[in-house]
Design a protein around this motif. Structure first.
Motif, PDB file in Angstrom:
ATOM      1  N   LEU A 193      36.513  27.972  66.651  1.00 20.92           N
ATOM      2  CA  LEU A 193      35.362  28.875  66.540  1.00 20.92           C
ATOM      3  C   LEU A 193      34.378  28.586  67.668  1.00 20.92           C
ATOM      4  N   ILE A 194      33.896  29.649  68.320  1.00 20.49           N
ATOM      5  CA  ILE A 194      32.797  29.512  69.286  1.00 20.49           C
ATOM      6  C   ILE A 194      31.707  30.496  68.882  1.00 20.49           C
ATOM      7  N   LEU A 195      30.523  29.969  68.619  1.00 20.85           N
ATOM      8  CA  LEU A 195      29.384  30.819  68.256  1.00 20.85           C
ATOM      9  C   LEU A 195      28.302  30.659  69.306  1.00 20.85           C
ATOM     10  N   VAL A 196      27.810  31.766  69.817  1.00 22.93           N
ATOM     11  CA  VAL A 196      26.662  31.690  70.728  1.00 22.93           C
ATOM     12  C   VAL A 196      25.477  32.374  70.058  1.00 22.93           C
ATOM     13  N   SER A 197      24.407  31.633  69.912  1.00 18.99           N
ATOM     14  CA  SER A 197      23.153  32.216  69.440  1.00 18.99           C
ATOM     15  C   SER A 197      22.318  32.577  70.651  1.00 18.99           C
ATOM     16  N   THR A 198      21.959  33.857  70.768  1.00 15.85           N
ATOM     17  CA  THR A 198      21.131  34.280  71.908  1.00 15.85           C
ATOM     18  C   THR A 198      20.439  35.604  71.600  1.00 15.85           C
ATOM     19  N   ILE A 199      19.274  35.784  72.222  1.00 23.48           N
ATOM     20  CA  ILE A 199      18.643  37.110  72.211  1.00 23.48           C
ATOM     21  C   ILE A 199      18.582  37.651  73.641  1.00 23.48           C
ATOM     22  N   SER A 200      19.213  36.941  74.577  1.00 21.11           N
ATOM     23  CA  SER A 200      19.027  37.296  75.983  1.00 21.11           C
ATOM     24  C   SER A 200      20.346  37.253  76.747  1.00 21.11           C
ATOM     25  N   SER A 201      21.376  37.821  76.140  1.00 17.63           N
ATOM     26  CA  SER A 201      22.672  37.842  76.801  1.00 17.63           C
ATOM     27  C   SER A 201      22.601  38.719  78.056  1.00 17.63           C
ATOM     28  N   ASN A 202      23.412  38.383  79.075  1.00 15.76           N
ATOM     29  CA  ASN A 202      23.357  39.180  80.311  1.00 15.76           C
ATOM     30  C   ASN A 202      23.881  40.593  80.089  1.00 15.76           C
ATOM     31  N   VAL A 203      24.859  40.726  79.217  1.00 16.45           N
ATOM     32  CA  VAL A 203      25.468  42.040  78.993  1.00 16.45           C
ATOM     33  C   VAL A 203      25.562  42.311  77.492  1.00 16.45           C
ATOM     34  N   ILE A 204      25.700  43.583  77.151  1.00 11.74           N
ATOM     35  CA  ILE A 204      25.863  43.933  75.741  1.00 11.74           C
ATOM     36  C   ILE A 204      27.297  43.599  75.301  1.00 11.74           C
ATOM     37  N   LEU A 205      28.268  43.981  76.114  1.00 11.18           N
ATOM     38  CA  LEU A 205      29.669  43.697  75.834  1.00 11.18           C
ATOM     39  C   LEU A 205      30.325  43.136  77.095  1.00 11.18           C
ATOM     40  N   PRO A 206      31.234  42.207  77.000  1.00  9.11           N
ATOM     41  CA  PRO A 206      31.648  41.523  75.780  1.00  9.11           C
ATOM     42  C   PRO A 206      30.578  40.536  75.314  1.00  9.11           C
ATOM     43  N   CYS A 207      30.748  40.013  74.121  1.00  7.36           N
ATOM     44  CA  CYS A 207      29.752  39.070  73.613  1.00  7.36           C
ATOM     45  C   CYS A 207      29.806  37.776  74.445  1.00  7.36           C
ATOM     46  N   ALA A 208      28.680  37.077  74.458  1.00  6.40           N
ATOM     47  CA  ALA A 208      28.586  35.849  75.264  1.00  6.40           C
ATOM     48  C   ALA A 208      29.635  34.831  74.834  1.00  6.40           C
ATOM     49  N   ALA A 209      29.921  34.753  73.538  1.00  2.00           N
ATOM     50  CA  ALA A 209      30.879  33.749  73.047  1.00  2.00           C
ATOM     51  C   ALA A 209      32.272  33.991  73.640  1.00  2.00           C
ATOM     52  N   CYS A 210      32.666  35.268  73.770  1.00  3.81           N
ATOM     53  CA  CYS A 210      33.971  35.568  74.388  1.00  3.81           C
ATOM     54  C   CYS A 210      33.971  35.210  75.869  1.00  3.81           C
ATOM     55  N   GLU A 211      32.831  35.429  76.526  1.00  5.54           N
ATOM     56  CA  GLU A 211      32.752  35.055  77.948  1.00  5.54           C
ATOM     57  C   GLU A 211      32.821  33.533  78.113  1.00  5.54           C
ATOM     58  N   VAL A 212      32.185  32.818  77.192  1.00  3.02           N
ATOM     59  CA  VAL A 212      32.262  31.354  77.227  1.00  3.02           C
ATOM     60  C   VAL A 212      33.704  30.915  76.966  1.00  3.02           C
ATOM     61  N   GLN A 213      34.350  31.551  76.008  1.00  5.03           N
ATOM     62  CA  GLN A 213      35.752  31.232  75.708  1.00  5.03           C
ATOM     63  C   GLN A 213      36.608  31.351  76.968  1.00  5.03           C
ATOM     64  N   GLU A 214      36.381  32.434  77.707  1.00 11.08           N
ATOM     65  CA  GLU A 214      37.163  32.683  78.913  1.00 11.08           C
ATOM     66  C   GLU A 214      36.899  31.589  79.954  1.00 11.08           C
TER      67      GLU A 214
END
Ligand code: UT7
Length: 338
Positions: free
Chosen positions: A74-95
């Protein structure tokens, strides 16, 4: 089954703005900001993004834990200031990490976000839904800050913090969390993705009569201050009572770092000494959901945390949302008592 933190990490941008830099932008002073908030400087992104900071903090937490990205469920990112709407930050971190097995999603609960990420990961691991989780709070609040508004721009900063959790046998401490959507007006920020120049022709134009200010963070500072000073001690006491833990058993209260005066008032109301309330907001300002994991990582790396210590994590902020979780410090590779 409980969730124990087995590693922490953080990433702080190197570029800083001190109070005198802010005083060149708005009518304020170093003295006023220090006295009313405790903030002296804040770190601001230059080349970094919410995702790049999250990934770097995550790498450091994985290294501290001795856990490989392949082990993450599991990867959870808590943020209100992601650079993009999609994909979610957690998926970008996963990558960026290379964590193919992990389920990834983001969580938006402002300054209470890391507490809710911890609780969510705890619930996953406690129910047998995975064994290893990575939780991250990462914020580029400088992108949401109105640098012409002295009521808010003095407060915020950028950064990221992360923790690796493992399902382990141990005492289960139930968290306490609350939300009150009726008071949402106290801290707001409208979405800018409908007019921010990325328009591909399908986006709506920004309504002509909407003032720009609404697209930055706006806050009724006094209302949030009063809410925090009342609700944080209450929710901490609720969590202690629920879990039959006395305040004397708590080694540290790791609070969201919004304002030094709020932390001092919470300590007074709980009847606990300030030594139990670590403060680092003088260096970073308010980094929303990143503040608690950045502080936790600093304490871990400074060797302040010992196996078996009980800590309270407590957050509060927009929504309104607030909550407290008790954790027992168990495994810490950099500071294990041999
Ligand atoms: O992350 C969770 C959300 N955020 C928070 O937890 C923040 C909670 N609130 C706060 O930390 C405080 O309310 C602030 C730091 C935002 C403001 O401090 P305050 O002591 O509540 O100030 P205030 O808003 O009552 O303003 C006092 C005075 C006002 O002047 P008058 O009306 O008394 O003449 C303001 O106009 O200070 C003035 N003021 C400033 N003066 C110099 C407000 N901002 C500034 C400033 N520099 N930056």
């Amino acid at each position: 089954m409980t969730a124990t933190i087995c590693g922490t990490g953080s990433y702080i941008p190197s570029y800083t703005m001190d109070n005198n830099d802010i005083a060149r932008l708005v009518e304020t002073s170093d003295e006023w900001i220090r006295e009313r908030t405790g903030v002296i400087r804040r770190h601001i992104i230059r080349d970094e993004t919410t995702v790049s900071m999250a990934a770097e903090a995550a790498k450091r937490a994985l290294e501290d834990a001795g856990v490989s990205p392949e082990e993450l469920d599991l990867i959870l990112v808590s943020t209100i200031s992601s650079n993009v709407i999609l994909p979610c930050a957690a998926c970008e971190v996963q990558e960026r990490l290379g964590a193919p097995r992990a389920t990834c999603f983001d969580l938006s609960a402002a300054c209470t976000g890391f507490i809710l990420a911890y609780n969510t990961a705890f619930a996953y691991l406690n129910s047998g839904f995975g064994k290893t989780a990575l939780i991250i709070g990462s914020e580029s609040l400088s992108n949401l800050t109105n640098w012409k508004d002295r009521r808010t721009c003095i407060l915020f900063g950028d950064g990221a913090g992360a923790a690796v959790l493992r399902a382990e046998e141990g005492t289960v401490y139930l968290p306490v969390t609350h939300s009150d959507g009726r008071k949402g007006e106290a801290l707001t920020c409208k979405s800018r993705h409908d007019y921010n120049g990325l328009s591909d022709g399908h986006c709506r134009e920004r309504p002509q009569d909407t003032p720009d200010e609404e697209y930055y963070m706006q806050m009724d500072g006094q209302a949030v201050f009063k809410f925090a000073v009342k609700s944080v001690p209450e929710v901490i006491n609720e969590a202690l009572e629920l879990n039959h833990v006395s305040s004397g058993e708590i080694s540290y209260y790791i609070l969201h770092q919004a304002n030094r005066r709020i932390i001092e008032a919470v300590a007074r109301r709980l009847g606990e000494p300030m030594e139990k309330f670590p403060v680092n907001l003088q260096e970073y300002g308010n980094t929303s959901s990143a503040s608690i994991p950045i502080l936790l990582d600093e304490m871990n790396r400074e060797g302040k945390l010992r196996k078996g210590q009980k800590l309270v994590l407590a957050g509060f902020g927009a929504g309104l949302t607030w909550g407290a979780s008790i954790i027992e410090w168990h495994r810490c590779r950099t500071n294990e008592i041999k």
